[in-house]
Design an enzyme around this catalytic site. Structure first.
Site, PDB file in Angstrom:
ATOM      1  N   SER A 125       0.797  -1.249  -0.051  1.00  0.00           N
ATOM      2  CA  SER A 125      -0.117   0.012   0.088  1.00  0.00           C
ATOM      3  C   SER A 125       0.959   1.447   0.019  1.00  0.00           C
ATOM      4  O   SER A 125       1.973   1.070   0.335  1.00  0.00           O
ATOM      5  CB  SER A 125      -0.921  -0.128   1.142  1.00  0.00           C
ATOM      6  OG  SER A 125      -1.590   1.230   1.531  1.00  0.00           O
ATOM      7  N   TYR A 150      -2.165  -1.716  10.917  1.00  0.00           N
ATOM      8  CA  TYR A 150      -2.617  -2.326   9.531  1.00  0.00           C
ATOM      9  C   TYR A 150      -1.252  -1.719   8.614  1.00  0.00           C
ATOM     10  O   TYR A 150      -0.702  -2.545   7.942  1.00  0.00           O
ATOM     11  CB  TYR A 150      -3.748  -1.784   9.051  1.00  0.00           C
ATOM     12  CG  TYR A 150      -3.947  -1.550   7.719  1.00  0.00           C
ATOM     13  CD1 TYR A 150      -4.226  -2.868   6.782  1.00  0.00           C
ATOM     14  CD2 TYR A 150      -3.826  -0.515   6.832  1.00  0.00           C
ATOM     15  CE1 TYR A 150      -4.129  -2.856   5.549  1.00  0.00           C
ATOM     16  CE2 TYR A 150      -3.643  -0.439   5.489  1.00  0.00           C
ATOM     17  CZ  TYR A 150      -3.901  -1.506   4.808  1.00  0.00           C
ATOM     18  OH  TYR A 150      -3.923  -1.604   3.469  1.00  0.00           O
ATOM     19  N   LYS A 154       1.717  -4.000   6.587  1.00  0.00           N
ATOM     20  CA  LYS A 154       2.369  -3.777   5.019  1.00  0.00           C
ATOM     21  C   LYS A 154       3.956  -3.762   4.989  1.00  0.00           C
ATOM     22  O   LYS A 154       4.450  -4.317   4.117  1.00  0.00           O
ATOM     23  CB  LYS A 154       1.573  -2.773   4.260  1.00  0.00           C
ATOM     24  CG  LYS A 154       0.021  -2.729   3.997  1.00  0.00           C
ATOM     25  CD  LYS A 154      -0.237  -4.317   3.137  1.00  0.00           C
ATOM     26  CE  LYS A 154      -1.555  -4.667   3.418  1.00  0.00           C
ATOM     27  NZ  LYS A 154      -1.631  -5.976   2.798  1.00  0.00           N
TER      28      LYS A 154
END
Ligand code: UD1
Length: 338
Positions: A125, A150, A154
């Site tokens: 992302s 979160y 990544k």
């Protein structure tokens, strides 16, 4: 060629399955249905006329992953989507996110390492860049400390793959750093299915227009941007899906320069929240009820991609305009509410 797509019944995964099947790949989907439904498979079949194999497996169960690879020792590639993706939830329940997003990744890579080879595509992302110092963002921009568990999964995910590729030279991996995926397949047979109140801008807009939400809150109009609202790079999910096929082919055809590569996947154009609202009003021919409220914590001011590397090396380019992408999101919303 047989490709495993984990999370293949999710929003992005299902669109990738369609593009893979359109290109003649044989697809096996693993999904634990935690944020999707088996009905999505019907949508895929109705678009492609091809039935993907589906296994309801939880990748957090290491034995299941090992067993799967024993049964499928002829995979040409793995595209790994299965992960949790709600920023707020990750702050509330970090261990769920670290377990779900990292253990699954480790188990998949361990199986490729056992075989001694494998092609691997990872969903990363643009969140890894945080607030970048310069726009547009190139892959050479530094990775900033993550704002949420979160986002951290990544970043750590990328590091896990990079370190694995250093020692396992026959594992070839590409991390795709997505900007903001939106819209749905033009057929409106598959699309985004947010559970509960949507956190992302486009589903919130379409649900407001459909009458499910009273009013859209625009989070801040006092940012240092031309109209004061935040800028993002909104990419149509079908364009994004095609980038996965291009990345996979690069690995299968051994065109990659390194065994771990990273690409930005966006349109290269930044749009402000107000520009998105105006474009939506134009394509839906509706006035959207919205009001300006305070800034949302954790939002970056601006993030849009420099896509030169993906354009040149993957031979891929986003083709759908913001208006067409929004029109597809609106068509989907009307269909699922109809
Ligand atoms: C968010 C996540 C990002 C994640 C991505 C996944 C944060 C800080 N970032 O990106 O890590 O990869 O989702 O989809 O949560 N907006 C409104 N009103 C709304 C919703 C959004 O004004 O009701 C604005 C936001 O302030 C932002 C823009 O719309 O400027 C896009 O927001 P969103 O769709 O949530 O995406 P990101 O925040 O860019």
């Amino acid at each position: 060629m047989k490709i495993l797509v984990t999370g293949g019944l999710g929003f992005i995964g299902s669109h990738v399955v369609v593009e893979l099947q359109n290109e003649g790949f044989e697809v096996i989907i693993i999904d634990n249905l935690s944020n999707s439904s088996e009905k999505v498979k019907d949508g895929i079949v109705s678009i492609t006329d091809t039935q993907p194999v589906f296994e309801n497996l939880d990748l957090r169960n290491k034995e299941s992953v090992q067993d799967f690879f024993k049964r499928h020792n002829d995979l040409s590639g793995v595209i790994h989507f299965a992960a949790s993706k709600a920023v707020g939830e990750s702050v509330e329940n970090p261990l769920l996110y670290y377990e779900n997003n990292l253990n699954t990744l480790i188990y998949l890579l361990q199986e490729q390492q056992k075989i001694g080879k494998g092609n691997f595509i990872f969903s990363s992302s643009c969140t890894v860049y945080g607030q970048a110092d310069e726009m547009p963002i190139t892959e050479a921009n530094s990775v900033k400390p993550a704002e949420s568990p979160y986002g951290n999964t990544k970043q750590i995910g990328e590091e896990i793959i990079r370190d694995t590729c250093k020692v396992s030279k026959n594992i070839n991996a590409i991390a795709l750093r997505y900007f903001n995926p939106i819209g749905s397949h033009d057929s409106a047979k598959i699309g985004e299915l947010p559970i509960g109140v949507p956190q992302n801008l486009i589903p919130y807009i379409t649900q407001t227009a459909a009458g499910l939400r009273e009013q859209l809150s625009v989070f801040g109009d006092d940012y240092p941007t031309p109209d004061g609202t935040c800028i993002r790079d909104y990419i149509h999910v079908v364009d994004l899906a095609k980038a996965h096929v291009a990345a996979l082919k690069r690995l299968i055809e051994k065109k990659n320069k390194n065994n771990y590569e990273v690409y930005n996947i966006g349109t290269g154009t930044g749009s402000s929240v107000l520009e998105v609202i105006n474009a939506f009003e134009k394509v839906s021919k509706q006035k959207l009820n919205y009001k300006i409220v305070d800034r949302r914590e954790g939002d970056v001011i601006s993030a849009y991609a420099d896509t030169t590397k993906a354009n040149k090396e993957l031979g891929w380019k986003a083709e759908t305009s913001l208006e067409d992408a929004l029109a597809s999101a609106w068509k989907w919303e009307q269909k699922i509410r109809g």
